[in-house]
Each structure stands twice: as structure tokens, then as C-alpha cells.
Write a protein that holds these residues in place. Structure first.
Motif, short mmCIF file in Angstrom:
data_model
loop_
_atom_site.label_atom_id
_atom_site.label_comp_id
_atom_site.label_asym_id
_atom_site.label_seq_id
_atom_site.Cartn_x
_atom_site.Cartn_y
_atom_site.Cartn_z
N PHE A 3 3.22 5.98 -2.79
CA PHE A 3 4.44 6.69 -3.19
C PHE A 3 4.54 6.80 -4.71
O PHE A 3 4.93 7.82 -5.28
N SER A 4 4.18 5.71 -5.37
CA SER A 4 4.26 5.69 -6.84
C SER A 4 3.33 6.73 -7.45
O SER A 4 3.68 7.45 -8.39
N LYS A 5 2.10 6.81 -6.89
CA LYS A 5 1.16 7.81 -7.41
C LYS A 5 1.68 9.21 -7.19
O LYS A 5 1.57 10.08 -8.07
N ALA A 47 0.84 -1.21 0.00
CA ALA A 47 0.00 0.00 0.00
C ALA A 47 0.86 1.25 0.00
O ALA A 47 0.57 2.25 -0.69
N ALA A 48 1.94 1.21 0.80
CA ALA A 48 2.83 2.37 0.86
C ALA A 48 3.49 2.63 -0.48
O ALA A 48 3.65 3.76 -0.94
N ILE A 49 3.93 1.53 -1.12
CA ILE A 49 4.58 1.68 -2.44
C ILE A 49 3.61 2.26 -3.46
O ILE A 49 3.97 3.13 -4.26
N THR A 50 2.38 1.80 -3.43
CA THR A 50 1.38 2.32 -4.38
C THR A 50 1.17 3.81 -4.19
O THR A 50 1.10 4.59 -5.14
N ALA A 93 4.77 10.12 -6.86
CA ALA A 93 5.93 10.34 -7.73
C ALA A 93 5.50 10.63 -9.16
O ALA A 93 6.04 11.52 -9.84
N ASN A 94 4.52 9.85 -9.61
CA ASN A 94 4.04 10.08 -10.98
C ASN A 94 3.42 11.48 -11.13
O ASN A 94 3.59 12.16 -12.15
N ALA A 95 2.67 11.89 -10.11
CA ALA A 95 2.08 13.23 -10.16
C ALA A 95 3.16 14.29 -10.21
O ALA A 95 3.06 15.29 -10.94
N ARG A 96 4.21 14.09 -9.37
CA ARG A 96 5.31 15.06 -9.37
C ARG A 96 6.03 15.10 -10.73
O ARG A 96 6.40 16.16 -11.23
N ILE A 97 6.19 13.91 -11.30
CA ILE A 97 6.85 13.83 -12.62
C ILE A 97 6.03 14.56 -13.67
O ILE A 97 6.56 15.29 -14.51
N ASP A 98 4.68 14.33 -13.64
CA ASP A 98 3.82 15.01 -14.62
C ASP A 98 3.91 16.52 -14.47
O ASP A 98 3.97 17.26 -15.46
#
Length: 396
Positions: free
Chosen positions: A31-33, A26-29, A35-40
Motif C-alpha cells: 500500500f505504501s509503495k 506485507a500489505a502495508i508495504t 501511495a508513494n507512486a500516486r503521490i509522485d
């Protein structure tokens, strides 16, 4: 010994591992979201910055080109006013602010551009095209002609022959039975009116006629008008010598009823009477425009107009003393002609006015030129010259 069973589940190593794995996933999910938002977000900013830098480069390039084109621009390294625009921009601290996304616009003052010294752009510089009026304007033709007063007949002959009859003696009452009665004598004179040719032509290029239909119509109209002007002059004042027509004015009888103190209106009225005394009925007056003006502006001692003249038709012809008027400058300013034109003369058309186009003239065929010819053939027979009265206004 008796065995006891515990209902509470035992905490084992394998149980602890399963619970931790779920939490980590759950934590990885999450964090991934994030991170992806920050990348976008970062990609969007980078894209915006790239577009901004590209725009700045384009503006810099345009300014650099303008600087190179201006007189003396970009050739001196000692004076800031002669530096190229690109070097000025690269030296500016503001470019770092653009790169750091601290500002969105960059404005740099460039000295020595002299934009205020440029002249304003006007129609003279751009040579703006004017609107073209499609009509061709030339001299106006006469609205009436001398032939309008004459009886016109067609002919196929080269000349017209006619008899002029004169008589001597008159009828009388017989004095007494058996006396000689009054005798009258008739004499005849054979007259001839040859057909004369009036013509005029003009050269023109075939291309001009092909490319501009209005030009062809204009030339046709002008040629016909030229014919009418010469026709009027010949029908009135042709002297009958050589190839000239023997005209109406030339053969008319002189005005003979002048009275001292007569005004122009008086003179014209007495001339009409002279036609009537010759047993004719005045059907027309031919007069110069200045002569007609003299008649219409005639005033008494108190400034009142002597006579009001009326317009009788759409051509604007005036009726003077109930007689239609033809205005023409073929007569002099102080001249007039009054007559019973329907019985005094005949006009014969051998060939009515025509316009022809041909290349058979000199080297016109090889030069792509055409000859445009207007021509008419006519004869004038003055059968009763005594019914035509000519005269002058002495006050003009």
C-alpha cells in the motif's frame, strides 16, 4: 498411564498472531509503495499545472501591458473592445479548463487590437548602419607632367645665370691665296632665371589627423597634385613678369611651316621638321587632351583612320610621329608645343616638393589646429628657345 507425544505442532494463539503480523506488514508495504507512486504522479501533475498557469499569467501580463500602451486601450468599460486584456482573460471560461487540467492551451480572441493596422518595420525605422568604404575618393592627378620632358638639376642658389650666344657670318672658301678669309662674330647675352616658390596650404584639426591616418595621406596627395597643376601652368605659360616663371610656351618660336589644306597630323609632323631644321631632335609633344583626340580621330574621305598611334609605356603615354606625348590641360584645346626639350631648357630644383605641418599660425595652437603646407622652389632656364615650336590646329 503411558504419555503419548504428538508430532503435529499445536495451533496456539501466539502462533496465529505471528502469521497475521507478517501478512499485515506485507500489505502495508504494498500500500505504501502504491501511495508513494500516486503521490509522485500527483506532484508531477501539480508541478506541470503550476508551470502552465505561470506561463499563462506571464502571457496575460504581456498582453495587458500591450493593451495599456495602445492608443485608447483599457480606458473604456462600456465596450468589450476597450477592456484590458487581463480582465478579458479572467472572464473567460477557458481559465477553469486550465485549472482542471482539461486543456493545455488557452486562446482568447481580443477585439479592437488593430494589429493589422501597424506599419511594417523597415530599415528606415531601425536606421540600419551602412558599411563604410575606408578609401577617400577625390580628383585624380595627372599621370604625366611637363617636368618629365626636362633635364632636372639641383641647386642651392637663389637664381640661375646663363649665357645665350648668337653668331653672325659663316665659313667660306678662300677665293685666292692671300685673300681675307671669312670672319664670324659671336655675341653673348647674360640671362637670369630666378628661383620661384609655388606653395599651397590647408588648415586641419589635430584630432582629424590623429584619428584618421588615411585623411592625412589624402591631404598630402591633394596638396602635391595642386602643386603639380600650378607647376605645369608656370613651366608652360608663365609670362616672366613679377614673380612668374618665364615659361616654355612664352619663349618658344612660332610654327612657320603651315600649308593650306593640312590636317592636324600634317601640322604636327611639319612642326617636328621645324625643330629638326633648328638642328634639334624632337623629344616631346605637349598637347591638350582634346587636341590628342583630334589627331587620333582624323579620317580620310572614306572614314578610315589616317594614322594609328601606339601606347609606349605603363603611364599610357602616346607616341605621335615617333615622339612621346605629354597631355595637359595647361594648354588650350587647339594648342601644341613641340621641342627638343633635353637641350632647349633646364629645370633647377632649389627645393623639391615637400609637405610640412605646424601650429605656428595665428591662434592655431590654442584652437588645436594645424597648418599643412606644400611647397616647392624651382627655376627654369630656357637656353635654346629656337628648339621649341608652338602652334595651333586651325580645325579645332
Amino acid at each position: 498411564m503411558k504419555n503419548h507425544t504428538n508430532s503435529t505442532p499445536l495451533l496456539t494463539k501466539s502462533g496465529m498472531q505471528a502469521g497475521d503480523d507478517n501478512d499485515v506488514a506485507a500489505a502495508i508495504t504494498t500500500f505504501s509503495k502504491a501511495a508513494n507512486a500516486r503521490i509522485d504522479t500527483t506532484d508531477s501533475k501539480v508541478k506541470s499545472l503550476t508551470e502552465l498557469v505561470s506561463g499563462v499569467k506571464a502571457e496575460v501580463m504581456e498582453l495587458a501591458q500591450k493593451a495599456v500602451r495602445r492608443p485608447g486601450g483599457g480606458n473604456s468599460s462600456d465596450d468589450e473592445s476597450t477592456d484590458s486584456v487581463s480582465s478579458i482573460v479572467l472572464k473567460s471560461d477557458g481559465l477553469d479548463l486550465i485549472r482542471a487540467d482539461a486543456v493545455k492551451n488557452l486562446r482568447i480572441s481580443v477585439k479592437g487590437f488593430g494589429l493589422g493596422q501597424k506599419a511594417a518595420v523597415t530599415n528606415t525605422d531601425t536606421h540600419a548602419r551602412a558599411e563604410r568604404d575606408t578609401e577617400i575618393y577625390g580628383p585624380l592627378g595627372r599621370r604625366t607632367a611637363v617636368r618629365d620632358l626636362l633635364v632636372t638639376r639641383p641647386t642651392t642658389a637663389p637664381s640661375i645665370e646663363y649665357l645665350l650666344g648668337t653668331r653672325t657670318g659663316s665659313a667660306a672658301i678662300q677665293a685666292a691665296e692671300g685673300d681675307q678669309k671669312a670672319e664670324m662674330a659671336l655675341a653673348f647675352e647674360l640671362k637670369q632665371a630666378p628661383v620661384r616658390t609655388i606653395a599651397v596650404w590647408i588648415p586641419a584639426s589635430r584630432q582629424a589627423l590623429d584619428d584618421e591616418a588615411l585623411l592625412a595621406d589624402y591631404i598630402d596627395t591633394e596638396l602635391r597634385d595642386a602643386l603639380q597643376l600650378t607647376e605645369d601652368a608656370q613651366l608652360l605659360k608663365g609670362n616672366g613678369t613679377g614673380v612668374n616663371i618665364n615659361g616654355l610656351w612664352t619663349q618658344a618660336v612660332a610654327y612657320s611651316r603651315a600649308v593650306v589644306g593640312d590636317s592636324p597630323s600634317d601640322t604636327l609632323r611639319r612642326a617636328i621638321t621645324q625643330v629638326q631644321l633648328a638642328r634639334g631632335v624632337a623629344t616631346g609633344v605637349v598637347i591638350n587632351p582634346i587636341g590628342l583626340e583630334l589627331l587620333e580621330l582624323d579620317k580620310d574621305n572614306e572614314g578610315r583612320y589616317q594614322l594609328a598611334y601606339t601606347v609606349t609605356d605603363a603611364d599610357g603615354r602616346t607616341s605621335v610621329w615617333r615622339v612621346p606625348v605629354v597631355v595637359t590641360d595647361a594648354l588650350a584645346a587647339n594648342e601644341f608645343l613641340v621641342g627638343d626639350f633635353s637641350r632647349a631648357a633646364r629645370l633647377y630644383d632649389r627645393q623639391q616638393a615637400t609637405v610640412e605641418i605646424a601650429t605656428q599660425h595665428a591662434d592655431f595652437f590654442t584652437r588645436n589646429l594645424v597648418a599643412i603646407l606644400a611647397e616647392e622652389r624651382l627655376a627654369l632656364a630656357v637656353n635654346r628657345p629656337d628648339m621649341l615650336v608652338k602652334g595651333t590646329f586651325t580645325t579645332v
